[in-house]
Motif scaffolding. Sequence first.
Motif, PDB file in Angstrom:
ATOM      1  N   LEU A 115      -4.580  -3.224  -8.627  1.00  0.00           N
ATOM      2  CA  LEU A 115      -3.507  -3.351  -7.509  1.00  0.00           C
ATOM      3  C   LEU A 115      -2.366  -2.712  -7.667  1.00  0.00           C
ATOM      4  O   LEU A 115      -2.062  -2.480  -8.808  1.00  0.00           O
ATOM      5  CB  LEU A 115      -3.297  -4.806  -7.644  1.00  0.00           C
ATOM      6  N   TYR A 116      -1.709  -2.081  -6.644  1.00  0.00           N
ATOM      7  CA  TYR A 116      -0.449  -1.407  -6.618  1.00  0.00           C
ATOM      8  C   TYR A 116       0.574  -1.925  -5.520  1.00  0.00           C
ATOM      9  O   TYR A 116       0.033  -2.144  -4.449  1.00  0.00           O
ATOM     10  CB  TYR A 116      -0.742  -0.044  -6.736  1.00  0.00           C
ATOM     11  N   ILE A 131       1.163  -2.053   0.113  1.00  0.00           N
ATOM     12  CA  ILE A 131       0.506  -2.896  -0.793  1.00  0.00           C
ATOM     13  C   ILE A 131      -0.942  -2.293  -0.717  1.00  0.00           C
ATOM     14  O   ILE A 131      -1.397  -2.241   0.402  1.00  0.00           O
ATOM     15  CB  ILE A 131       0.546  -4.299  -0.861  1.00  0.00           C
ATOM     16  N   TYR A 162      -5.063  -1.480  -2.850  1.00  0.00           N
ATOM     17  CA  TYR A 162      -5.881  -1.791  -4.117  1.00  0.00           C
ATOM     18  C   TYR A 162      -7.256  -0.452  -4.237  1.00  0.00           C
ATOM     19  O   TYR A 162      -7.423  -0.376  -3.388  1.00  0.00           O
ATOM     20  CB  TYR A 162      -6.812  -3.122  -4.102  1.00  0.00           C
ATOM     21  N   ARG A 170       1.776   0.226 -10.501  1.00  0.00           N
ATOM     22  CA  ARG A 170       0.009  -0.036 -10.588  1.00  0.00           C
ATOM     23  C   ARG A 170      -0.004  -1.416 -11.744  1.00  0.00           C
ATOM     24  O   ARG A 170       0.569  -1.278 -12.921  1.00  0.00           O
ATOM     25  CB  ARG A 170      -0.453   1.076 -10.924  1.00  0.00           C
TER      26      ARG A 170
END
Length: 414
Positions: free
Chosen positions: A43-44, A252, A254, A412
């Motif tokens: 996820l980032y 946002i 992933y 990240r």
Amino acid sequence: MQKLALALAASTIAGSALAADIVDYPPPEPPVAFVPAFSWTGLYVGGQAGGSFNNGSSNAPSSFVFVPGIAATPGTPEIPATPGTPGTPATPGTPAIPGTPGTPATPGTPGIPAVFGTLEYSCTAAAAGAAGAGSCAVIYPDGTSRLNVPAAELSRTLAASGQAITFGQAVEVAVVVTPAVPGTPGTPATPGTPGTPAVPGTPEVPATPGTPLVPATPGTPGVPDQNYAYTFGPTTQNYSDEDDSFAGGGHIGYNYALGALGGNTFVVGAVADLSYVDITKGGGIADGLDTVGIRQELDYLATVRLKAGAGLDRFFVYGTGGVAFGKIETSFVATPFLAAGSDDDTRVGYAVGAGTDYAVTDNLLIGLEYLYTDLGSDDRAFVTPLANGSTLTTRTDEDFDFHTVWGKVSYRFN
């Protein structure tokens, strides 16, 4: 002392022998440290900043003057004819009275039949004997003659005279003829009484003719609606109003690494972003003094997109596409008619593009991305009432589309 010397000597000899048997080995190598390969799964979150610019379209509005038609006037319906009054039938006449029948005639006294007298005639027998066949011409005393006397009559006449006839013999016969005595005429009939003639009936009274049909009056034909392109004069020209804009916001996403792809890693993902984009488009017509035009301004842009590409160690090259949302404010102005207005709406379109990310560290990502966004058209029109019931309608005639290029920085989580 001697024992001590012997002991030292033995110790020396033994030490020399042991020293000769010792092997000099190299020191062991240090253990290899395991460094795991970089994985793009995770996820980032981050931000982006750049600019948006138009695609070169003027987005000039279409302006038309609408002149409503005049409805047709209906004609007067025809008046049906009045039927005539039927005539009075004739009275039948009195039948005739038949006359009285007359008295029938009295029949006369019958006459005395004629008696053959003496008449000479000559002929030639057609055959022998009293019954011979044939004919002859008879000549009467008054000079008249009768032709073709039948053979039977001739035979009877010859037999009565007592003459014998041979074949081919000429015969003369004497015939006595006594004239007939006419009878007494009868009394004529008495005519009857004539009948009384019939009395004629009363003649029929003719019918009274009806009122003639009144023809319908044709209506006035209507005038159809009309549209005219609106112009101000010989100096009128189209103009365009375009303004590029700063674009920036946050995102946002992933990523998930599926596996090897030709020595690289195949990566898929999803990202959502929200950005401020103050891009404008517009256009219209003007003659230097008056203007009729439309201006559209985008306040924000949001996208929800999928990503797919190849992870080249710490580089990730991808394509992207998805749904785009934007709030657009539309304003209108028509200075010749002192009219203006505005409205806003949220439109849904699409965004497609490509980009690349680089993992500076396991947690710090930087990248560059390009997007083409099309938010479509809203078919919105501004209507300005004019004189005589006509209207001026102005509407945009193109999609609201633009390009965006921005840089990205992300953190990240791994």
